[in-house]
Design a protein around this motif. Structure first.
Motif, mmCIF file in Angstrom:
data_model
loop_
_atom_site.group_PDB
_atom_site.id
_atom_site.type_symbol
_atom_site.label_atom_id
_atom_site.label_comp_id
_atom_site.label_asym_id
_atom_site.label_seq_id
_atom_site.Cartn_x
_atom_site.Cartn_y
_atom_site.Cartn_z
ATOM 1 N N UNK A 1 23.319 51.035 44.464
ATOM 2 C CA UNK A 1 24.975 51.087 43.203
ATOM 3 C C UNK A 1 26.203 52.477 44.401
ATOM 4 N N UNK A 2 27.569 50.732 43.821
ATOM 5 C CA UNK A 2 27.866 51.599 44.451
ATOM 6 C C UNK A 2 28.886 51.996 43.726
ATOM 7 N N UNK A 3 28.555 52.225 42.367
ATOM 8 C CA UNK A 3 29.158 53.327 40.851
ATOM 9 C C UNK A 3 30.755 52.667 40.889
ATOM 10 N N UNK A 4 30.627 51.080 40.594
ATOM 11 C CA UNK A 4 31.482 50.171 40.489
ATOM 12 C C UNK A 4 31.093 49.192 39.036
ATOM 13 N N UNK A 5 31.202 49.764 38.444
ATOM 14 C CA UNK A 5 29.633 48.893 36.907
ATOM 15 C C UNK A 5 30.052 47.777 37.190
ATOM 16 N N UNK A 6 31.030 46.382 37.733
ATOM 17 C CA UNK A 6 30.849 45.054 37.351
ATOM 18 C C UNK A 6 29.818 44.538 38.958
ATOM 19 N N UNK B 1 29.194 32.525 45.282
ATOM 20 C CA UNK B 1 30.840 32.125 45.223
ATOM 21 C C UNK B 1 31.922 33.012 44.076
ATOM 22 N N UNK B 2 30.681 33.265 42.955
ATOM 23 C CA UNK B 2 31.772 34.202 42.174
ATOM 24 C C UNK B 2 31.600 34.857 42.303
ATOM 25 N N UNK B 3 30.616 35.643 42.996
ATOM 26 C CA UNK B 3 30.776 37.042 42.889
ATOM 27 C C UNK B 3 31.519 37.880 44.199
ATOM 28 N N UNK B 4 31.977 36.967 45.026
ATOM 29 C CA UNK B 4 32.564 37.808 46.193
ATOM 30 C C UNK B 4 34.114 36.732 45.976
ATOM 31 N N UNK B 5 34.309 36.145 44.719
ATOM 32 C CA UNK B 5 35.707 36.168 44.049
ATOM 33 C C UNK B 5 36.014 37.212 43.533
ATOM 34 N N UNK B 6 35.055 37.262 42.164
ATOM 35 C CA UNK B 6 35.332 38.349 41.736
ATOM 36 C C UNK B 6 34.933 39.919 42.243
ATOM 37 N N UNK C 1 38.527 40.703 44.358
ATOM 38 C CA UNK C 1 39.566 41.514 43.089
ATOM 39 C C UNK C 1 39.387 42.568 43.039
ATOM 40 N N UNK C 2 38.534 43.507 42.756
ATOM 41 C CA UNK C 2 38.466 45.292 42.273
ATOM 42 C C UNK C 2 38.078 45.571 44.061
ATOM 43 N N UNK C 3 38.362 44.917 45.438
ATOM 44 C CA UNK C 3 38.092 45.967 46.388
ATOM 45 C C UNK C 3 39.437 46.052 46.757
ATOM 46 N N UNK C 4 40.592 44.969 46.274
ATOM 47 C CA UNK C 4 41.683 45.409 46.721
ATOM 48 C C UNK C 4 42.345 46.010 46.315
ATOM 49 N N UNK C 5 42.070 46.883 44.682
ATOM 50 C CA UNK C 5 42.546 47.567 44.049
ATOM 51 C C UNK C 5 41.381 50.170 45.000
ATOM 52 N N UNK C 6 40.511 49.182 45.076
ATOM 53 C CA UNK C 6 40.172 50.760 45.960
ATOM 54 C C UNK C 6 39.851 50.509 47.650
ATOM 55 N N UNK C 7 40.265 49.717 47.938
ATOM 56 C CA UNK C 7 40.170 49.360 49.642
ATOM 57 C C UNK C 7 41.459 49.542 49.990
ATOM 58 N N UNK D 1 39.886 43.957 55.780
ATOM 59 C CA UNK D 1 39.227 42.032 56.574
ATOM 60 C C UNK D 1 38.014 42.504 56.473
ATOM 61 N N UNK D 2 37.324 43.001 56.967
ATOM 62 C CA UNK D 2 35.887 42.569 57.415
ATOM 63 C C UNK D 2 34.898 42.957 56.819
ATOM 64 N N UNK D 3 35.660 43.428 54.813
ATOM 65 C CA UNK D 3 34.586 42.836 54.178
ATOM 66 C C UNK D 3 34.755 41.380 53.355
ATOM 67 N N UNK D 4 35.927 40.767 53.679
ATOM 68 C CA UNK D 4 36.570 39.122 53.457
ATOM 69 C C UNK D 4 35.385 38.158 54.326
ATOM 70 N N UNK D 5 35.496 38.904 55.843
ATOM 71 C CA UNK D 5 34.364 37.871 56.798
ATOM 72 C C UNK D 5 33.604 37.919 56.133
ATOM 73 N N UNK D 6 32.709 39.053 55.942
ATOM 74 C CA UNK D 6 30.922 39.244 55.516
ATOM 75 C C UNK D 6 30.384 38.444 54.498
ATOM 76 N N UNK D 7 31.838 37.836 53.213
ATOM 77 C CA UNK D 7 31.928 36.776 52.580
ATOM 78 C C UNK D 7 31.914 35.893 53.056
#
Length: 120
Positions: free
Chosen positions: A19-24, A63-68, A71-77, A84-90
């Motif tokens: 768990x990372x603590x972000x419910x969605x 594919x759905x999850x990565x897009x979702x 969007x959330x990571x833009x708020x937190x990272x 960018x590393x997170x995007x590359x892993x996706x």
């Protein structure tokens, strides 16, 4: 005569450490883990139709999850390099899943199971 495994198992059990603590995101990660376990069970039981369906379901949901998630990571990272590393892993995940799906047709089930589970 070889006896097939008929009971389901969790090769990737969910636990609090995931768990990372972000419910969605946690909810979506649980769905991905369930799909991975379903795929592992289908592979070990050599259920061809279910393998195909689960690969497709995993690819679509990823594919759905990565897009979702993006969007959330833009708020937190705030660190652009980390984002960018997170995007590359996706970006690398879905092509690899599809590649493994294609390789499934030419290899034995044991080879496929090993390769997929090592990657996942």
């Amino acid at each position: 005569m070889t006896k097939k495994i008929t009971e389901n198992f969790e090769i990737f059990p969910w636990n609090e450490n995931l768990e990372i603590g972000i419910e969605q995101i946690d909810k979506e990660h649980r769905v991905l883990i369930n799909l991975l376990n379903k795929l592992a069970n289908s592979l070990t039981q050599e259920r061809n139709i279910e393998i195909e369906e689960t690969f497709n379901e995993l690819a679509k949901y990823a594919e759905y999850h990565f897009k979702s998630e993006e969007k959330i990571w833009k708020e937190y990272i705030v660190n652009k390099e980390l984002l960018e590393e997170h995007y590359k892993s996706h970006e690398s995940f879905l092509p690899k899943v599809l590649e493994l799906k294609e390789k499934n047709q030419d290899k034995s089930y044991n080879e496929v199971i090993e390769e997929i589970l090592l990657f996942l």
